[in-house]
Design a protein around this motif. Structure first.
Motif, PDB file in Angstrom:
ATOM      1  N   SER A  77       0.942  -1.186  -0.115  1.00  0.00           N
ATOM      2  CA  SER A  77      -0.050  -0.136   0.101  1.00  0.00           C
ATOM      3  C   SER A  77       1.061   1.163   0.140  1.00  0.00           C
ATOM      4  O   SER A  77       2.061   1.197   0.512  1.00  0.00           O
ATOM      5  N   VAL A  78       0.343   2.239  -0.570  1.00  0.00           N
ATOM      6  CA  VAL A  78       1.024   3.421  -0.821  1.00  0.00           C
ATOM      7  C   VAL A  78       1.407   4.301   0.431  1.00  0.00           C
ATOM      8  O   VAL A  78       0.397   4.488   1.396  1.00  0.00           O
ATOM      9  N   LEU A  79       2.594   4.658   0.860  1.00  0.00           N
ATOM     10  CA  LEU A  79       3.028   5.338   1.973  1.00  0.00           C
ATOM     11  C   LEU A  79       3.026   7.017   1.405  1.00  0.00           C
ATOM     12  O   LEU A  79       2.701   7.767   2.146  1.00  0.00           O
ATOM     13  N   GLY A  80       3.540   7.211   0.436  1.00  0.00           N
ATOM     14  CA  GLY A  80       3.844   8.522  -0.111  1.00  0.00           C
ATOM     15  C   GLY A  80       5.070   8.722  -0.958  1.00  0.00           C
ATOM     16  O   GLY A  80       5.770   7.736  -1.418  1.00  0.00           O
ATOM     17  N   ARG A  81       5.413   9.773  -1.468  1.00  0.00           N
ATOM     18  CA  ARG A  81       6.676  10.031  -2.164  1.00  0.00           C
ATOM     19  C   ARG A  81       7.849   9.874  -1.218  1.00  0.00           C
ATOM     20  O   ARG A  81       7.889   9.925  -0.164  1.00  0.00           O
TER      21      ARG A  81
END
Length: 205
Positions: A77-81
């Protein structure tokens, strides 16, 4: 498309098909600064859809490749940049950080060997390629969509994949098998010629 460090130092590059046959690449093109590359080969594999938008925080993605040399998939799952250093250590590049959630099938240890593998969203669109992983932190890092777009421009390639399909924890094993059978995801074969040693000088007595 793959990660540039996968093909770095190779005298010749190919794609492994049918577990034994290797199709040699016609050309290998790398991004000038980022860890991304294109392999041109006559593979006749259906292209996947490509999404050049940033994935949303919390969005689930499914990565496919050959960790430890064996076919597998990873849900994350995406955490961020994130800003990471490339393999040469000189450049920094924008990446997307993901938290690993599950492996299909389950296996312990490193994800080494999955570099360059695509990560798909729930609609079957490519949203990144793996460029790094941290097993200790449970993190996966993929090239940002901008990097992938720039790499495609280097090779003068226009994405034309239109097929969409649903990917979830329930069917990810089936999707992984299907992508391999139709050759959309293949293992990169890197041939490195051994360096010739200088003849040993005679010893003085």
């Amino acid at each position: 498309m793959t990660a540039a460090h996968v093909v770095k130092g190779c005298n010749s590059v190919g794609l492994l098909v049918d577990d034994k046959k290797v199709i040699r690449a016609d050309a290998v093109l790398t991004h000038p600064t980022a860890d991304a590359a294109l392999i041109r080969a006559r593979l006749n594999a259906p292209p996947l859809a490509f999404l050049d938008d940033l994935p949303r925080i919390g969005e689930t993605g499914y990565q496919f490749g050959f960790p430890q040399g064996r076919p597998a998939a990873v849900a994350a799952s995406v955490l961020g940049r994130a800003v990471i250093r490339t393999k040469n250590g000189r450049n920094r590049e924008l990446a997307i950080a993901w938290a690993e959630r599950a492996r299909f099938p389950e296996f312990p240890g490193t994800l080494g060997g999955i570099s360059g593998g695509p990560i798909l969203n729930g609609e079957g669109e490519i949203v990144g390629i793996n460029v790094a992983a941290s097993i200790r932190r449970g993190r996966v890092y993929t090239a940002a969509p901008r990097v992938m777009s720039e790499t495609l421009e280097v090779g003068r390639v226009t994405p034309n994949g239109r097929e969409r399909f649903q990917v979830s924890n329930r069917n990810v094993a089936y999707v992984e098998s299907s992508l391999r059978k139709r050759r959309s995801v293949r293992l990169v074969h890197c041939l490195v010629q051994p360096k010739t040693r200088n003849p040993r000088r005679p010893r003085r007595r």
